[in-house]
Design an enzyme around this catalytic site. Sequence first.
Site, PDB file in Angstrom:
ATOM      1  N   ASP A  70       0.837  -1.205   0.000  1.00 44.61           N
ATOM      2  CA  ASP A  70       0.000   0.000   0.000  1.00 44.61           C
ATOM      3  C   ASP A  70       0.871   1.253   0.000  1.00 44.61           C
ATOM      4  O   ASP A  70       2.011   1.225   0.475  1.00 44.61           O
ATOM      5  CB  ASP A  70      -0.898  -0.029   1.252  1.00 44.61           C
ATOM      6  CG  ASP A  70      -2.083   0.904   1.122  1.00 44.61           C
ATOM      7  OD1 ASP A  70      -2.310   1.452   0.010  1.00 44.61           O
ATOM      8  OD2 ASP A  70      -2.784   1.110   2.129  1.00 44.61           O
ATOM      9  N   ASN A 127     -10.404  -3.124  -6.607  1.00 41.13           N
ATOM     10  CA  ASN A 127      -9.648  -2.086  -7.327  1.00 41.13           C
ATOM     11  C   ASN A 127     -10.268  -1.737  -8.688  1.00 41.13           C
ATOM     12  O   ASN A 127      -9.952  -0.702  -9.267  1.00 41.13           O
ATOM     13  CB  ASN A 127      -8.178  -2.498  -7.522  1.00 41.13           C
ATOM     14  CG  ASN A 127      -7.350  -2.444  -6.248  1.00 41.13           C
ATOM     15  OD1 ASN A 127      -6.367  -3.160  -6.107  1.00 41.13           O
ATOM     16  ND2 ASN A 127      -7.731  -1.584  -5.306  1.00 41.13           N
TER      17      ASN A 127
HETATM   18  C1  FPP Z   1      -2.005   0.226  -3.348  1.00 47.23           C
HETATM   19  O1  FPP Z   1      -1.498   1.529  -3.271  1.00 47.23           O
HETATM   20  C2  FPP Z   1      -1.417  -0.439  -4.508  1.00 47.23           C
HETATM   21  C3  FPP Z   1      -2.123  -0.979  -5.551  1.00 47.23           C
HETATM   22  C4  FPP Z   1      -3.592  -0.992  -5.616  1.00 47.23           C
HETATM   23  C5  FPP Z   1      -1.443  -1.536  -6.727  1.00 47.23           C
HETATM   24  C6  FPP Z   1      -0.221  -2.328  -6.406  1.00 47.23           C
HETATM   25  C7  FPP Z   1       0.448  -2.663  -7.659  1.00 47.23           C
HETATM   26  C8  FPP Z   1       1.786  -2.661  -7.844  1.00 47.23           C
HETATM   27  C9  FPP Z   1       2.783  -2.376  -6.779  1.00 47.23           C
HETATM   28  C10 FPP Z   1       2.316  -3.039  -9.158  1.00 47.23           C
HETATM   29  C11 FPP Z   1       2.433  -4.525  -9.192  1.00 47.23           C
HETATM   30  C12 FPP Z   1       2.905  -5.001 -10.466  1.00 47.23           C
HETATM   31  C13 FPP Z   1       3.065  -6.309 -10.788  1.00 47.23           C
HETATM   32  C14 FPP Z   1       3.530  -6.647 -12.124  1.00 47.23           C
HETATM   33  C15 FPP Z   1       2.759  -7.420  -9.867  1.00 47.23           C
HETATM   34  P1  FPP Z   1      -2.510   2.749  -3.425  1.00 47.23           P
HETATM   35  O2  FPP Z   1      -2.536   3.146  -4.839  1.00 47.23           O
HETATM   36  O3  FPP Z   1      -3.829   2.387  -2.857  1.00 47.23           O
HETATM   37  O4  FPP Z   1      -1.776   3.825  -2.573  1.00 47.23           O
HETATM   38  P2  FPP Z   1      -2.483   5.000  -1.737  1.00 47.23           P
HETATM   39  O5  FPP Z   1      -3.289   4.333  -0.656  1.00 47.23           O
HETATM   40  O6  FPP Z   1      -1.328   5.771  -1.209  1.00 47.23           O
HETATM   41  O7  FPP Z   1      -3.329   5.783  -2.692  1.00 47.23           O
END
Ligand code: FPP
Length: 241
Positions: free
Chosen positions: A25, A73
């Site tokens: 996250d 998501n």
């Molecule tokens: C949460 O952070 C993260 C995600 C929903 C996406 C995670 C994906 C990756 C790290 C890329 C993975 C790639 C591969 C190929 C496996 P957020 O966007 O919710 O962060 P925030 O809470 O700060 O907005």
Amino acid sequence: MVAESPSRVEPAQPNVPKHIAIIMDGNGRWAQRKHLPRTAGHHAGERNIHRILRACVDRGVEMLTVYAFSTENWGRPQPEVNALMALFEDASERETRNLHKNGVKVCHVGTMYGVSPQLQRSIQKAVETTRHNTRITLNVAFNYGGRAEIVDAIKRIVADGVTPDEIDESLISRYLYTATLPDPDLVIRTAGEMRLSNFLIWQAAYSEYYSTPTLWPDFSKDDLDAAIESYAARHRKFGKL
Ligand code: FPP
């Protein structure tokens, strides 16, 4: 990806978790702090998986599961969903060879429902190409939701005509997307929240939990060591004394 020259793989130390699962996250906040678009945070997050995977190999961790995209998501703004799908496709095309060369077995945990045929093919290719590798297993929880997983399992149990007497915990486990995988020993969540967010809700029933305020793209080997150290100091009781 994982170190080119085979790094010395120590046998799993008694107190090193064999299976670590990570809720990655904080990509959005990381980008926001740098005045970058949110997608830059996801790209940085994807790069960090490689660093942490390599660190896991070096520490004798046998399995790493990352929460890459939840069924919830899909509800994000369409441009962000599209950017994430493009990133998954690009990463699986770009990294499969490298992962394979480095002995990483890739598994998909989740469903293909709603996923473009092209991305489905890329994921299947990564899984198929790497299936005999043994150095470490990387499970990518993609299009995954813990409740949906349980609902799917119940539907298949009923469709298979399983009788009530035959139902026990081990049977249910075998019907989950993770059927052949061990439960995580340690679940790490970055960016400070204190919840599971529908991640491995059955499998993590007895996992140790570790939350850090560090945002996922900044989560370093030292942060991993701190999590492992915290795990190693705990006494797992599994409900017993
Ligand atoms: C949460 O952070 C993260 C995600 C929903 C996406 C995670 C994906 C990756 C790290 C890329 C993975 C790639 C591969 C190929 C496996 P957020 O966007 O919710 O962060 P925030 O809470 O700060 O907005």
